[in-house]
Scaffold this motif. Structure first.
Motif, PDB file in Angstrom:
ATOM      1  N   PHE A   4       4.823   4.274   2.031  1.00 20.17           N
ATOM      2  CA  PHE A   4       6.075   3.569   2.309  1.00 20.17           C
ATOM      3  C   PHE A   4       5.906   2.679   3.543  1.00 20.17           C
ATOM      4  O   PHE A   4       6.408   1.559   3.592  1.00 20.17           O
ATOM      5  CB  PHE A   4       7.203   4.583   2.499  1.00 20.17           C
ATOM      6  CG  PHE A   4       8.577   3.987   2.520  1.00 20.17           C
ATOM      7  CD1 PHE A   4       9.029   3.204   1.464  1.00 20.17           C
ATOM      8  CD2 PHE A   4       9.431   4.208   3.594  1.00 20.17           C
ATOM      9  CE1 PHE A   4      10.302   2.642   1.482  1.00 20.17           C
ATOM     10  CE2 PHE A   4      10.704   3.653   3.614  1.00 20.17           C
ATOM     11  CZ  PHE A   4      11.140   2.871   2.565  1.00 20.17           C
ATOM     12  N   SER A   5       5.148   3.186   4.524  1.00 22.45           N
ATOM     13  CA  SER A   5       4.879   2.365   5.711  1.00 22.45           C
ATOM     14  C   SER A   5       4.145   1.085   5.309  1.00 22.45           C
ATOM     15  O   SER A   5       4.464   0.004   5.802  1.00 22.45           O
ATOM     16  CB  SER A   5       4.031   3.141   6.722  1.00 22.45           C
ATOM     17  OG  SER A   5       4.775   4.221   7.243  1.00 22.45           O
ATOM     18  N   LEU A   6       3.174   1.207   4.407  1.00 22.35           N
ATOM     19  CA  LEU A   6       2.421   0.019   3.981  1.00 22.35           C
ATOM     20  C   LEU A   6       3.290  -0.970   3.203  1.00 22.35           C
ATOM     21  O   LEU A   6       2.968  -2.142   3.117  1.00 22.35           O
ATOM     22  CB  LEU A   6       1.231   0.431   3.105  1.00 22.35           C
ATOM     23  CG  LEU A   6       0.062   1.092   3.806  1.00 22.35           C
ATOM     24  CD1 LEU A   6      -1.061   1.375   2.818  1.00 22.35           C
ATOM     25  CD2 LEU A   6      -0.478   0.217   4.934  1.00 22.35           C
ATOM     26  N   MET A   7       4.363  -0.492   2.623  1.00 20.27           N
ATOM     27  CA  MET A   7       5.186  -1.373   1.792  1.00 20.27           C
ATOM     28  C   MET A   7       6.170  -2.219   2.586  1.00 20.27           C
ATOM     29  O   MET A   7       6.820  -3.096   2.031  1.00 20.27           O
ATOM     30  CB  MET A   7       5.984  -0.546   0.792  1.00 20.27           C
ATOM     31  CG  MET A   7       5.136  -0.001  -0.314  1.00 20.27           C
ATOM     32  SD  MET A   7       6.134   0.944  -1.454  1.00 20.27           S
ATOM     33  CE  MET A   7       4.842   1.559  -2.535  1.00 20.27           C
ATOM     34  N   GLN A   8       6.293  -1.942   3.867  1.00 19.77           N
ATOM     35  CA  GLN A   8       7.390  -2.568   4.613  1.00 19.77           C
ATOM     36  C   GLN A   8       7.335  -4.097   4.607  1.00 19.77           C
ATOM     37  O   GLN A   8       8.354  -4.765   4.546  1.00 19.77           O
ATOM     38  CB  GLN A   8       7.442  -2.034   6.048  1.00 19.77           C
ATOM     39  CG  GLN A   8       7.767  -0.545   6.135  1.00 19.77           C
ATOM     40  CD  GLN A   8       9.053  -0.155   5.427  1.00 19.77           C
ATOM     41  OE1 GLN A   8      10.005  -0.925   5.371  1.00 19.77           O
ATOM     42  NE2 GLN A   8       9.088   1.042   4.866  1.00 19.77           N
ATOM     43  N   GLU A   9       6.139  -4.659   4.663  1.00 21.27           N
ATOM     44  CA  GLU A   9       6.040  -6.122   4.699  1.00 21.27           C
ATOM     45  C   GLU A   9       6.595  -6.741   3.410  1.00 21.27           C
ATOM     46  O   GLU A   9       7.406  -7.670   3.444  1.00 21.27           O
ATOM     47  CB  GLU A   9       4.583  -6.540   4.906  1.00 21.27           C
ATOM     48  CG  GLU A   9       4.420  -8.049   5.058  1.00 21.27           C
ATOM     49  CD  GLU A   9       2.985  -8.501   4.893  1.00 21.27           C
ATOM     50  OE1 GLU A   9       2.212  -7.796   4.213  1.00 21.27           O
ATOM     51  OE2 GLU A   9       2.645  -9.557   5.443  1.00 21.27           O
ATOM     52  N   ASN A  10       6.156  -6.207   2.282  1.00 23.96           N
ATOM     53  CA  ASN A  10       6.631  -6.762   1.015  1.00 23.96           C
ATOM     54  C   ASN A  10       8.080  -6.369   0.712  1.00 23.96           C
ATOM     55  O   ASN A  10       8.763  -7.060  -0.043  1.00 23.96           O
ATOM     56  CB  ASN A  10       5.709  -6.358  -0.140  1.00 23.96           C
ATOM     57  CG  ASN A  10       4.532  -7.314  -0.279  1.00 23.96           C
ATOM     58  OD1 ASN A  10       4.572  -8.434   0.242  1.00 23.96           O
ATOM     59  ND2 ASN A  10       3.493  -6.882  -0.959  1.00 23.96           N
ATOM     60  N   LEU A  11       8.541  -5.277   1.303  1.00 22.63           N
ATOM     61  CA  LEU A  11       9.951  -4.922   1.145  1.00 22.63           C
ATOM     62  C   LEU A  11      10.809  -6.029   1.776  1.00 22.63           C
ATOM     63  O   LEU A  11      11.822  -6.456   1.218  1.00 22.63           O
ATOM     64  CB  LEU A  11      10.225  -3.574   1.825  1.00 22.63           C
ATOM     65  CG  LEU A  11      11.490  -2.832   1.425  1.00 22.63           C
ATOM     66  CD1 LEU A  11      11.471  -2.486  -0.057  1.00 22.63           C
ATOM     67  CD2 LEU A  11      11.631  -1.555   2.234  1.00 22.63           C
ATOM     68  N   GLY A  12      10.354  -6.523   2.915  1.00 23.25           N
ATOM     69  CA  GLY A  12      11.050  -7.637   3.566  1.00 23.25           C
ATOM     70  C   GLY A  12      11.002  -8.891   2.702  1.00 23.25           C
ATOM     71  O   GLY A  12      11.970  -9.647   2.613  1.00 23.25           O
ATOM     72  N   TYR A  13       9.871  -9.083   2.024  1.00 23.37           N
ATOM     73  CA  TYR A  13       9.748 -10.251   1.137  1.00 23.37           C
ATOM     74  C   TYR A  13      10.759 -10.144  -0.008  1.00 23.37           C
ATOM     75  O   TYR A  13      11.403 -11.127  -0.372  1.00 23.37           O
ATOM     76  CB  TYR A  13       8.315 -10.343   0.597  1.00 23.37           C
ATOM     77  CG  TYR A  13       8.053 -11.592  -0.212  1.00 23.37           C
ATOM     78  CD1 TYR A  13       7.917 -12.828   0.415  1.00 23.37           C
ATOM     79  CD2 TYR A  13       7.961 -11.547  -1.599  1.00 23.37           C
ATOM     80  CE1 TYR A  13       7.692 -13.981  -0.319  1.00 23.37           C
ATOM     81  CE2 TYR A  13       7.732 -12.696  -2.345  1.00 23.37           C
ATOM     82  CZ  TYR A  13       7.600 -13.913  -1.698  1.00 23.37           C
ATOM     83  OH  TYR A  13       7.385 -15.054  -2.427  1.00 23.37           O
ATOM     84  N   GLY A  18       9.134 -16.648   1.374  1.00 22.44           N
ATOM     85  CA  GLY A  18       9.580 -15.693   2.384  1.00 22.44           C
ATOM     86  C   GLY A  18      10.082 -16.384   3.640  1.00 22.44           C
ATOM     87  O   GLY A  18      10.585 -15.728   4.555  1.00 22.44           O
ATOM     88  N   LEU A  19       9.923 -17.705   3.701  1.00 21.99           N
ATOM     89  CA  LEU A  19      10.519 -18.451   4.816  1.00 21.99           C
ATOM     90  C   LEU A  19      12.018 -18.538   4.556  1.00 21.99           C
ATOM     91  O   LEU A  19      12.452 -18.512   3.401  1.00 21.99           O
ATOM     92  CB  LEU A  19       9.952 -19.879   4.864  1.00 21.99           C
ATOM     93  CG  LEU A  19       8.505 -20.048   5.348  1.00 21.99           C
ATOM     94  CD1 LEU A  19       7.999 -21.431   4.980  1.00 21.99           C
ATOM     95  CD2 LEU A  19       8.399 -19.835   6.842  1.00 21.99           C
ATOM     96  N   VAL A  20      12.806 -18.672   5.605  1.00 21.75           N
ATOM     97  CA  VAL A  20      14.233 -18.898   5.396  1.00 21.75           C
ATOM     98  C   VAL A  20      14.360 -20.188   4.593  1.00 21.75           C
ATOM     99  O   VAL A  20      13.666 -21.172   4.863  1.00 21.75           O
ATOM    100  CB  VAL A  20      14.987 -19.009   6.741  1.00 21.75           C
ATOM    101  CG1 VAL A  20      16.429 -19.422   6.513  1.00 21.75           C
ATOM    102  CG2 VAL A  20      14.942 -17.679   7.480  1.00 21.75           C
TER     103      VAL A  20
END
Ligand SMILES: Cc1ncc(C[n+]2csc(CCOP(=O)(O)OP(=O)(O)O)c2C)c(N)n1
Lengths: 276, 391
Positions: free
Chosen positions: B99-108, B245-247
């Motif tokens: 789950f820790s590794l997924m955080q970047e793509n979760l934000g995406y 993933g940019l605004v």
């Protein structure tokens, strides 16, 4: 006959709001974008059927400019997202464009596994031997002894040969080209997209601003000449004395193998699963 | 066409209709996902979540879905996002380290508003922690794990039957609001076996994302509307657009204009606020006249249910709020109960993560007690009962 470049620009580029682009003048990325849309034109694909997914970096901005289904993903992860798209809709032509840092540093693991898996994706890797967007830090392809903003004395690490890495990892089609050999690029990209498996086209490109400037090649022409002088075709390479090859790299097709691709294999799995 | 239909009720689920099965939580979750229309799963092995992958690996191909084992959890969530962008309901399942590794793509997924479901079967942490023991230490990570202000829905499950039903809710909310939904399970729920009757397919409500009905040249993929949730086209459906993933502006292209940035981020929050009453799910037991209320979630809620029954049999006016939705925090329900009771107790298998939320909304309404256990053991009904007695 392939249409003129102006015509292709009108056909494939997004006209409003997307220009001027973010690339420095003379950047090799423009040559690659040109080769890419010429390849698409030759393939006669429908725009709706093409997905162009990029990672993060200067290379990562390419999808913004073209009128396909486009994605700018997370740094190094373009292939993972492309994998999901292709599996969910196998009829789409899914192409990724990545920088050398994007594809072989942060995304290195995804890259070798995509090659091993042989899912029908095309990976265009723009190798400018440096982290361009973040300001010229050393990347996994910065040559030994070169200077960068994180190796101002000398780079003491050794560079990956991306195309050879892709062959070793099992990619079914692998080619290398350069922005100097632009006409060849069209054909390599076209062949890569045609291949029904994982395809890699590594393109040596000039970042004279972040790489060249610190390594005595501060303008695009000097860098293009460097590519011209150091690229050898496979045939030329075999007829040259080995010690004259130490600073050269091979261009052209390095692997073109017919092996079962993931989509075909998975459809067999579905049949077997339904019998159970 | 190679398109895999979403929301289509599968043949296999029909065969399971009304069947009584002995399933563990993880297996029920896989079945629930399939009933919800999930047709894509990407994952990486990890205890105590692996059985979800294993079941999906043979169940999905039976229903024309796709399972893939990726090289890590970063890639797993990447593939899930890709499949969802191509119009297929998708999920992944993992535990703390993954789950820790997924955080970047979760934000995406938050930024690009891609529906997807991420299951985290919690185990003891941090790091490799206690791989085979239950814990609830990832609650705040589920809410705030990825960087930046972002909307996300977090649900929790406490039984095998909830594994089946709540995963369906997770898909429905994710599709409806175009947000990733995190489902928190734990080792006890995941590995307990219970007999459970699979509901008939007709009794299951399945929600699919809204797709554009305008001609492609009119489509603005991120345009605001009254719900704050723009229709979503699938890649390949003719609505060519840009995802980043940019605004971005309403067309999906990167923007640095202040008015566009603020409008974009605020819409992300507004869409969740708009749906707040539907999203906040709680289950109540003996609340009407309760003086002491236990607030619990996950496997601890099972113990709490029992403890409340024990207290009632002793004449203590105890009640329970089981939080199914953890975020957005079900503030209204909790505050209303706090107004009428004398004390609340929050037992958790962590140092006190939801109790912070409860304290945050307690403006002197009642007394708040926490009870925490972090030794890898489930909090028992007796322990909670004793806490009720003490209070
Ligand atoms: C997780 C993460 N780490 C770091 C960055 C910062 N970053 C943006 S672009 C980039 C380097 C890109 O270099 P390369 O892939 O070689 O592509 P180029 O810009 O040269 O085309 C980095 C490190 C990021 N966006 N995300």
């Amino acid at each position: 006959m392939i249409a003129g470049m102006t015509e292709l620009r009108h056909k494939y580029l997004r006209h409003h709001k997307k220009f001027p682009h973010v690339w420095c003048s003379g950047c090799g990325n423009g040559i690659i974008l040109g080769a890419f849309i010429r390849a698409i034109e030759r393939l006669k694909l429908k725009k709706d059927d093409i997905v162009l997914a990029a990672g993060i970096g200067c290379s990562g901005r390419m999808p913004t400019y073209v009128d396909f289904n486009t994605l700018h993903t997370t740094h190094g992860r373009a292939l993972t997202i492309a994998t999901g798209i292709k599996l969910a809709r196998p009829s789409l032509f899914v192409i990724t464009v990545m920088g050398d840092g994007d594809a072989t540093a942060i995304g290195g693991n995804h890259f070798i596994h995509a090659a091993r898996r042989n899912l029908d994706l095309t990976a265009i890797i723009i190798n400018n031997q440096i982290y361009g967007m973040t300001g010229g830090q050393a990347s996994p392809t910065t040559p030994y002894g070169a200077q960068s903003t994180t190796s101002i004395f000398s780079n003491i690490e050794h560079a990956f040969s991306i195309a050879e890495l892709a062959v070793a990892a099992g990619a079914s089609f692998v080619a290398r080209g350069t922005v100097y050999h632009a006409a060849q690029l069209d054909k390599l990209i076209e062949k890569a997209i045609r291949n029904k498996g994982f395809s890699v086209v590594e393109i040596m490109s000039n970042c004279h601003v972040q790489f060249g400037r610190r390594n005595k090649m501060a303008d695009p022409v000097t860098m293009l000449n460097w590519f011209k002088d150091h690229a050898v075709s496979r045939d030329e390479g075999t007829s040259m004395p080995p010690d004259s090859l130490h600073d050269k790299f091979t261009i052209g097709i390095l692997a073109d193998e017919d092996k079962p691709n993931y989509i075909e294999e998975y459809s067999k799995i579905r049949k077997r699963a339904k019998r159970n | 066409m190679n398109v895999i239909l979403t929301g289509e009720k599968s043949k296999m689920s029909h065969e399971l209709n009304g069947k009584k099965l002995l399933l563990q939580g993880n297996e029920a979750m896989a079945e629930g996902a399939i009933a919800a229309g999930c047709r894509f799963f990407a994952g990486y092995p990890i205890t105590p979540a692996s059985e979800i992958s294993e079941r999906m690996s043979y169940r999905l191909p039976q229903v024309d879905g796709t399972f893939i084992q990726m090289e890590d959890e970063i890639a797993s969530l990447g593939a899930v996002i890709g499949a969802s962008l191509a119009g297929v309901k998708s999920m992944t399942a993992t535990s703390g380290p993954g789950f820790s590794l997924m955080q970047e793509n979760l934000g995406y997924a938050c930024m690009t508003e891609v529906p997807c479901v991420v299951v985290n079967v919690m185990r003891g942490g941090p790091s490799t922690g206690l791989p085979t023991s239950p814990a609830q230490g990832d609650v705040l990570q589920a809410r705030w794990g990825t960087h930046g202000d972002h909307p996300v829905i977090v649900l929790s499950v406490s039984s095998v039957s909830e594994c089946f039903s709540i995963i369906i809710t997770a898909f429905n909310l994710s599709e409806k609001y175009r947000v990733p939904v995190v489902v928190l399970s734990d080792e006890v729920v995941a590995h307990s076996r219970e007999t459970f009757t699979i509901p008939s397919t007709d009794s299951i409500e399945v929600v699919d994302r809204i797709v554009p009905n305008v001609p492609p040249e009119w489509y603005k993929p991120y345009e605001d509307n009254s719900r704050g949730v723009p229709p979503m086209s699938a890649m390949g459906d003719g609505y060519r657009h840009h995802v980043t993933g940019l605004v971005h502006d309403t067309q999906g292209f990167p923007t640095e204009k202040q008015d566009e940035i603020e409008a974009f981020i605020k819409r992300q929050f507004r869409k969740i606020t708009n749906g707040f009453f539907e999203i906040q799910i709680t289950k109540k037991l003996h609340i009407e006249d309760a003086e002491i209320v236990v607030i619990a979630y996950g496997s601890v809620a099972r113990s709490a249910r029992r403890a409340v029954a024990m207290a009632r049999s002793q004449g203590i006016k105890a009640g329970l709020i089981q939080l199914v939705t953890l975020f957005p925090f079900p503030k209204n329900t909790v505050v209303n109960v706090m107004r009428q009771c004398k004390a609340v107790i929050i037992p958790e298998m962590n140092m006190g993560q939801m109790s912070r939320e409860v304290k945050r909304v307690n403006t002197g309404l009642t007394e708040v007690f926490k009870y925490n256990r972090i030794d890898g053991k489930l909090i028992t009904p007796m322990e909670i009962f004793e806490e009720i007695q003490k209070v």
